[in-house]
Design a protein around this motif. Structure first.
Motif, PDB file in Angstrom:
ATOM      1  N   GLN A   9       0.804  -1.221   0.000  1.00 17.24           N
ATOM      2  CA  GLN A   9       0.000   0.000   0.000  1.00 17.24           C
ATOM      3  C   GLN A   9       0.839   1.273   0.000  1.00 17.24           C
ATOM      4  O   GLN A   9       0.363   2.326  -0.417  1.00 17.24           O
ATOM      5  N   HIS A  10       2.080   1.195   0.456  1.00 12.68           N
ATOM      6  CA  HIS A  10       2.935   2.384   0.499  1.00 12.68           C
ATOM      7  C   HIS A  10       3.976   2.407  -0.618  1.00 12.68           C
ATOM      8  O   HIS A  10       4.808   3.307  -0.656  1.00 12.68           O
ATOM      9  N   THR A  11       3.934   1.433  -1.509  1.00 11.28           N
ATOM     10  CA  THR A  11       4.973   1.340  -2.543  1.00 11.28           C
ATOM     11  C   THR A  11       5.030   2.574  -3.410  1.00 11.28           C
ATOM     12  O   THR A  11       6.080   3.165  -3.619  1.00 11.28           O
ATOM     13  N   GLN A  12       3.862   3.009  -3.913  1.00 17.44           N
ATOM     14  CA  GLN A  12       3.839   4.166  -4.811  1.00 17.44           C
ATOM     15  C   GLN A  12       4.301   5.418  -4.092  1.00 17.44           C
ATOM     16  O   GLN A  12       5.050   6.222  -4.651  1.00 17.44           O
ATOM     17  N   ILE A  13       3.918   5.597  -2.851  1.00 19.79           N
ATOM     18  CA  ILE A  13       4.311   6.781  -2.078  1.00 19.79           C
ATOM     19  C   ILE A  13       5.811   6.839  -1.910  1.00 19.79           C
ATOM     20  O   ILE A  13       6.430   7.891  -2.052  1.00 19.79           O
ATOM     21  N   SER A  14       6.424   5.676  -1.644  1.00 18.57           N
ATOM     22  CA  SER A  14       7.860   5.649  -1.422  1.00 18.57           C
ATOM     23  C   SER A  14       8.644   5.862  -2.713  1.00 18.57           C
ATOM     24  O   SER A  14       9.801   6.262  -2.679  1.00 18.57           O
TER      25      SER A  14
END
Length: 287
Positions: A280-285
């Motif tokens: 869920q945080h891949t794109q944000i990172s």
């Protein structure tokens, strides 16, 4: 000439003249069921595609009333037959788990205008993806889920357009295949009569959109390949081939079952939910 042979020759003539890609699809404009009949809220959307072409979609909001925001948003592309109403059971359960879901019909399907075809469906996928990304432009985790032809077409669009792919936290390709020509050749081999039309038919099928040639470009976005070992529509080895060609990070969900039947099993649903949560945080990172 026997009647059956006449029919085959007629089909061959039509295919060669009009192009086989239109005949790949079996769209329907009749709703089998709507989300409200199953107790789901939904909004009907009209998305403007190329040259003002209008394509229809359903937006199912997450059902966990205690949450102000969804856990994430899932963009769903179905296969080559019927319309979004017949594919509802494949994704409505995601709304129960706290995810918004946008289900899209290509032109010629459901309430979408126009005529079905491979190249036009790819265009519709691009435009509906832009609409989806505009709606969920914030930090909401975004996922793409394609099934059957929807997996192969949407996978190609993502793999060949970094700008569209980058905002997604992960991509799920369910019961997809790498080559339209190879799959069509296998179907034509099912009956001896089709040997008469195999060569001219296959020549009308383009190879420039084959996912197998581009799937490695989905990396570094996490990829989940889903395929049933008893799939007779798109045999299991097609999923294996896509997985082998893809680059890390990747995961394979193999289940004992038929075509696009993974989510009939609660255990497979849990695997997908774990995959969504994990990334869920891949794109944000990546930003």
């Amino acid at each position: 000439m026997p009647i059956s042979l006449c029919r085959v020759c007629l089909i061959a003539f039509v295919v060669v003249v009009t192009g086989c890609t239109r005949m790949m699809f079996s769209p329907s404009d009749e709703w089998v069921e709507t989300p409200d009949q199953l107790g789901y809220d939904y909004e009907e959307k009209l998305i403007r595609s190329e040259n003002g072409q209008l394509i229809s979609a359903w937006l199912l909001p997450q059902r966990q009333s205690q949450r102000n925001k969804p856990k994430g948003a899932v963009l769903f592309f179905h296969g080559k037959a019927d319309n979004i109403s017949t594919h509802l059971s494949n994704v409505n359960w995601l709304a129960d788990e706290g995810y918004d879901v946008l289900m899209v019909d290509y032109r010629g399907f459901g309430r979408s205008h126009g005529q079905a075809g491979l190249s036009s469906s790819l265009v519709d996928i691009r435009y509906s993806t832009l609409w989806f990304l505009d709606k969920y432009s914030g930090a909401t985790p975004k996922y793409l889920l394609g099934q059957d032809y929807g997996a192969s077409m949407a996978g190609y669009v993502m793999a060949t357009n970094e700008r569209l792919l980058k905002p997604f936290s992960a991509v799920i390709l369910d019961s997809g295949f790498g080559s339209y020509r190879n799959l069509s050749a296998e179907k034509l081999d099912d009956h001896w009569l089709t040997d008469l039309v195999k060569t001219p038919v296959l020549q009308t099928i383009p190879s420039e959109y084959d996912l197998i040639d581009y799937i490695e470009n989905i990396s570094p976005t996490p990829l989940l390949i889903v395929h049933g070992t008893e799939d007779t529509v798109v045999p299991y080895r097609y999923g294996e081939a896509l997985f082998e060609q893809a680059k890390e990070p990747k995961q394979f969900l193999s289940y004992k079952g038929e075509h696009i039947a993974a989510y009939d099993d609660v255990k497979n649903r849990q695997v997908l939910l774990q995959f969504l949560n994990q990334h869920q945080h891949t794109q944000i990172s990546q930003q």
